[in-house]
Design an enzyme around this catalytic site. Structure first.
Site, PDB file in Angstrom:
ATOM      1  CB  SER A 134      28.148  44.362 -33.705  1.00 44.58           C
ATOM      2  OG  SER A 134      27.680  43.093 -34.135  1.00 44.58           O
ATOM      3  CB  SER A 166      26.146  36.140 -30.857  1.00 42.60           C
ATOM      4  OG  SER A 166      26.986  35.760 -31.928  1.00 42.60           O
ATOM      5  CB  ALA A 211      28.468  25.719 -32.486  1.00 40.00           C
ATOM      6  CB  THR A 212      29.371  27.010 -38.232  1.00 44.71           C
ATOM      7  OG1 THR A 212      29.583  28.385 -37.884  1.00 44.71           O
ATOM      8  CG2 THR A 212      27.919  26.787 -38.582  1.00 44.71           C
ATOM      9  CG  HIS A 236      28.788  32.276 -27.766  1.00 46.91           C
ATOM     10  ND1 HIS A 236      27.982  32.566 -28.826  1.00 46.91           N
ATOM     11  CD2 HIS A 236      29.784  33.202 -27.784  1.00 46.91           C
ATOM     12  CE1 HIS A 236      28.464  33.619 -29.479  1.00 46.91           C
ATOM     13  NE2 HIS A 236      29.564  34.013 -28.859  1.00 46.91           N
TER      14      HIS A 236
END
Length: 400
Positions: free
Chosen positions: A233, A236, A253-254, A271
């Site tokens: 969407s 981020s 960052a999980t 990213h």
């Protein structure tokens, strides 16, 4: 020191001539902008643009008392005619200072792109910094006492310029940051105001006169923000955009690492390439200690993966373990996280997936995850000053 913005747009103005884009189509009325030019105390003109004399007249000023005209960037297109009685425009060499008979001092600031920035100190000691389009200061030295009262910069095109100024103490909580050189990169109106406010900046219409050092209009940056959205969407990107004008962001960052998963590695690499080079990254789901510490802003991406890790830890996928203490243990973890969000003094932007609008999962574990993520989003959102839902790349402000 008084500043009148004769124009606030990009060098070609907004709307751009003959441009059919959506942003140009709605850049009407107060959202239409001439090329940026600044009139300081009626005596100093920064950037000479077509129609500057008429723009000054519309704002209730005259260029008749201008004693110095300085250009900040190369001008494309035909030469601008200098109105009668106006001094010939010039540039100050980088690092040099010019003293005017009016008591103003102008120092040229070196840029990392073609152009010159100007630091202006008024007779009353107030200070403003004007940066050219597409430029950021080069070689700044840390000196908090040199905080500017006002900064006018290309906040949309070069948010990292604002980050650099914040890093050395040149921009602080009371600095009035005005976005200029506005182009068609962002739809004007509500969307532009929202993006600028997230960076601690604002825009004003052409012809506005501002008192340098008046702080009542400096926007407050939301300290805790939750960004929701579906897959791809743009959530981020929205979260990252909210912090790109700030230095030393810690990206949390999980998702961890997944050995042998090339597709996941490609996602992570994309990213990383998108984030500013000054940001640091840590891979962890242990969010509570980070929220309790002092430090730079946190960007947590994402709560959905944090929940997956938490549900793994409590055995939530097994019905028997879930009933025999797993559900209670997960509730405790969510409570600890939301209490840490409530107590944190750090700026936090967190990303999560918005769920429940699509097909009902076919498995009990899938439905359990959907339900728990919905509950987590509700609890986390309750502790945030601002909550945003991103749909098709468009951010809808739900709170704040």
């Amino acid at each position: 020191m008084e500043l009148t913005l004769l124009g606030t747009g990009a060098p070609r103005g907004l709307p751009r001539p003959d441009c059919p884009c959506a942003a140009c189509a709605v850049a009407l009325g107060a959202d239409a902008r001439a090329a940026t030019a600044l009139l300081v105390d009626g005596a100093l003109l920064l950037d000479l643009t077509p129609g500057a004399a008429f723009a000054a007249a519309r704002a209730g000023h005259s260029l008749g008392q201008v004693r110095q005209v300085l250009l900040s960037h190369p001008h494309d297109g035909p030469a601008v005619e200098v109105p009668a009685g106006l001094p010939q425009p010039g540039r100050v060499p980088d690092g040099r200072e010019l003293a005017l008979l009016t008591g103003h001092r102008v120092r040229a600031v070196a840029m990392d792109a073609p152009g010159t920035g100007y630091a202006v100190t008024g007779p009353d000691g107030q200070r403003l910094l004007y940066l050219p389009p597409g430029g950021a200061p080069a070689g700044l030295e840390e000196n908090p006492k040199d905080m500017y009262d006002m900064v006018l910069a290309d906040v949309v095109g070069r948010p990292d310029a604002l980050a650099r100024l914040r890093a050395v103490g040149a921009v602080g909580p009371t600095t009035d940051v005005i976005a200029v050189h506005l182009d068609h990169d962002v739809p004007p109106g509500t969307e532009l105001r929202r993006r600028l406010a997230a960076a601690g900046a604002r825009a004003v219409p052409d012809g506005t006169t501002l008192a340098v050092g008046a702080y009542e209009d400096v926007p407050d940056v939301p300290r805790r923000t939750l960004v929701l959205g579906g897959a791809r969407s743009g959530k981020s990107v929205e979260a990252e955009r909210r912090l790109e004008a700030f230095p030393e962001v810690l990206y949390v960052a999980t998702g961890g690492t997944r050995n042998g998963d090339g597709e996941w590695a490609a996602r992570v690499a994309a990213h990383r390439e998108r984030r500013p080079g000054s940001w640091r990254t840590t891979e962890t789901c242990d969010l509570v200690p980070l929220l309790a510490e002092d430090g730079p802003p946190l960007l947590i991406d994402c709560l959905s993966l944090w929940l997956t890790d938490a549900m793994d830890a409590v055995g939530a996928w097994d019905d028997a373990e879930w009933a025999d203490g797993g559900e209670r243990a997960l509730r405790e973890r969510v409570r600890e996280l939301t209490e840490a969000v409530r107590a944190t003094r750090r700026t936090v932007v967190a990303v999560s997936n918005e769920v429940g609008s699509g097909i009902v999962p076919t498995t009990a574990s899938g439905r359990r995850y959907r339900d728990e993520l919905g509950r987590l989003n509700v609890a986390f959102a309750g502790e945030c000053e601002q909550v945003v839902l991103v749909v098709a790349g468009q951010a809808l402000v739900l709170r704040g």
